[in-house]
Design a protein around this motif. Structure first.
Motif, mmCIF file in Angstrom:
data_model
loop_
_atom_site.group_PDB
_atom_site.id
_atom_site.type_symbol
_atom_site.label_atom_id
_atom_site.label_comp_id
_atom_site.label_asym_id
_atom_site.label_seq_id
_atom_site.Cartn_x
_atom_site.Cartn_y
_atom_site.Cartn_z
ATOM 1 N N ASN A 92 -0.872 37.464 -11.833
ATOM 2 C CA ASN A 92 -1.035 36.975 -10.586
ATOM 3 C C ASN A 92 -1.149 35.262 -10.475
ATOM 4 O O ASN A 92 -1.952 34.736 -10.308
ATOM 5 C CB ASN A 92 -2.105 37.612 -10.020
ATOM 6 N N ARG A 117 -5.151 43.591 0.799
ATOM 7 C CA ARG A 117 -4.309 44.718 0.753
ATOM 8 C C ARG A 117 -4.873 46.060 0.226
ATOM 9 O O ARG A 117 -4.164 47.107 0.706
ATOM 10 C CB ARG A 117 -3.088 44.157 -0.442
ATOM 11 N N TYR A 118 -5.731 46.137 -0.653
ATOM 12 C CA TYR A 118 -6.391 47.356 -1.154
ATOM 13 C C TYR A 118 -7.576 47.677 -0.207
ATOM 14 O O TYR A 118 -8.237 48.735 -0.491
ATOM 15 C CB TYR A 118 -6.669 47.201 -2.622
ATOM 16 N N LYS A 169 -1.076 47.777 -12.052
ATOM 17 C CA LYS A 169 -1.462 47.997 -10.789
ATOM 18 C C LYS A 169 -2.438 47.076 -10.600
ATOM 19 O O LYS A 169 -3.128 46.798 -11.266
ATOM 20 C CB LYS A 169 -2.092 49.512 -10.497
#
Lengths: 343, 343
Positions: B326, B129-130, B63
């Motif tokens: 990433n 995004r989080y 994640k």
């Protein structure tokens, strides 16, 4: 979307299809020593975008980079020693060619791979890596088939068909067994469609395990012969195809068509831009290198056509078959950022 | 390679390190609902090139795209409700920042992420995004720390350190538990080293399970403070760093140094070209998107330094921790094909 298959809800046994759950389970046992049990990945970020729970069966991590080794090894290891002794031949220039070369190497027999002179270097390299004997042909399918026929006659090698064959279909069906063993609650599976070997195996296994599982095909707009076939109720072939999904240009065979006709609930057609967007999402969010043919399942899940269908409303947990990962990085980058064709 | 650690062979318990196998097992239970159990991939093609059996623990599929969620979620879910209520803060701009934002979101508390004004857009996007609250700082580490301190004072948020913290180290150690549960016969693990949180957790878990497991660090030449520290017998920091492995620029902390000193058997230093070659191999053969810091373990396995060491001759089955994935695709392509720096 095309019309729904007639017998999607009543299982897949005893209809006289080329393969069945028994031949698929037999294949699973036969090929277990030669294939990877590939992981199923998920991404909450992608789920949030799609609005459903997706489970990616990652055959890009399979040996030789695609599901094709399943059918090829099942076909090759099903041969008796006498049949196998003369070797095998195929005229695919794609993932099936590399898979046949690898499976033959594992069995210790020669593989003759007929490749057209314009094949991409990376695909030729894959065949060479696994020790396949390359025989060059002209570009036309007629030339490829006639060269393959000559090789068969000269060597006694057995043809390993990429899809229109019981053992090939049964091998590809093991993808479905593994996916449903790992995520039994899946209610829908989206599968790339080309010659129909993969989706036939997946559908036969899944409907035998649970007849209510929905099987959706994903097909590129520039090679939508399967969608046209479903609509016409008979096999339709096209004079030419035009899509970046180089693995999805074949037409249905007489063994795969009945399965597609009866057990594939719908066919979702997507264009090349949608495929490229899905490849990019696979790279950025799933962290997986996926070839165009492998990304088409996600493209279908993201499509308006799917979202406007009844299948969308009835789906909750969706399996996506990521069929392969053989794409040159530079080519991928150029297609994503410069929007030029991949091939 | 640096000198061998003194106590590599006698287990990792009762030496007063910040974490131990018990805190790591506790972390595994605590974070199980919030992290992926990532797959272990292998490639016979890569094995043939390296000459050993490699097992890639793919934290790029974790994640938020990196192992960091393990330590971040362990730290954040170990807080009691009162501690957690004011939220958490960190001043990393990399994978740890996104992991803290995600773990805080999962716990339902605010995350304050101090980010320097020159941070890459994609890393800022990950934090957004989080749902992390972004607080901008100047580029210097002093500015970042002082802004984080001010946020702590103003909000009462608790600092989640990226590596120099018991709960962070224990969380990262769960990578090791999973890897050895899946492939217990591994005799060597190669781990990227930066601040030392990941390798400390991995080493403490692995040596407690099997003291004979060899732990090798992989470090970029342009940030080889750990190799220098091992050679000097004390923590060495550098005036500056210069490497494409943007996740490997931190220096050891007082909690990670003792573990690195005692339990890391050797440090393999590789240059940026070797890292780029390994990234390319991960993409083409493993079909996995890996950031530079994540590819360094394979670069070390391929290095002459490793092949000329006694560790090479004593290793047979090697675990490679692929720490994260990433990396922007265009940047990756440019670095691979044009040999320009990634950052």
């Amino acid at each position: 979307m095309g019309s729904r298959g007639g017998s999607g809800g009543d299982g897949a046994e005893s209809h006289g299809y080329a393969a069945d759950i028994h031949s698929i389970r037999e294949a699973q046992a036969r090929i277990a020593p030669y294939v990877h049990k590939t992981p199923v990945l998920s991404s909450t970020s992608i789920d949030a975008i799609v609005g459903k729970q997706l489970f990616f069966k990652c055959e890009c991590f399979q040996k030789a980079g695609a599901f094709k080794i399943r059918g090829a090894s099942n076909s090759i290891f099903a041969l008796d020693d006498d049949e196998a002794s003369k070797g095998v031949v195929t005229h695919s220039s794609g993932n099936h060619a590399a898979a046949v070369a690898l499976a033959a190497k594992l069995r210790g027999i020669p593989a003759y791979i007929v490749i057209p002179r314009n094949a991409p270097a990376c695909k030729v390299d894959n065949v060479k890596r696994y020790g396949g004997h390359i025989i060059w042909s002209d570009v036309s399918i007629e030339s490829r088939e006639s060269v393959a026929k000559r090789v068969q006659e000269e060597t006694g090698a057995i043809l390993v068909h990429p899809f229109n064959n019981k053992n090939t279909i049964s091998g590809q069906g093991t993808v479905s067994l593994e996916l449903l063993e790992e995520v039994p609650e899946i209610d829908t599976i989206i599968v790339p469609i080309s010659g129909g070997g993969l989706i036939s195996g997946v559908a036969l296994a899944a409907k035998a395990i649970n007849p209510s599982i929905r099987i959706l095909a994903a097909e590129p707009k520039g090679a939508d012969d399967s969608a046209q076939s479903k609509a016409a109720g008979k096999i339709i072939t096209l004079p030419s195809t035009n899509t970046i999904a180089d693995g999805l240009r074949a037409f249905l065979g007489d063994l795969t068509w009945p399965v597609v006709r009866d057990l594939v609930d719908d066919i979702i057609v997507v264009d090349d831009n949608a495929i490229v967007d899905a490849m990019k999402m696979c790279y950025e969010m799933l962290k997986v290198a996926v070839e165009p043919s492998g990304a088409i399942g996600l493209a279908a899940a993201l499509s308006d056509e799917f979202k406007q269908s009844s299948a969308w409303h009835e789906s909750s947990k969706i399996g996506i078959i990521v069929s392969g990962g053989n794409v040159d990085l530079g080519v991928l980058w150029e297609s994503l950022y410069k929007q030029i064709p991949l091939v």
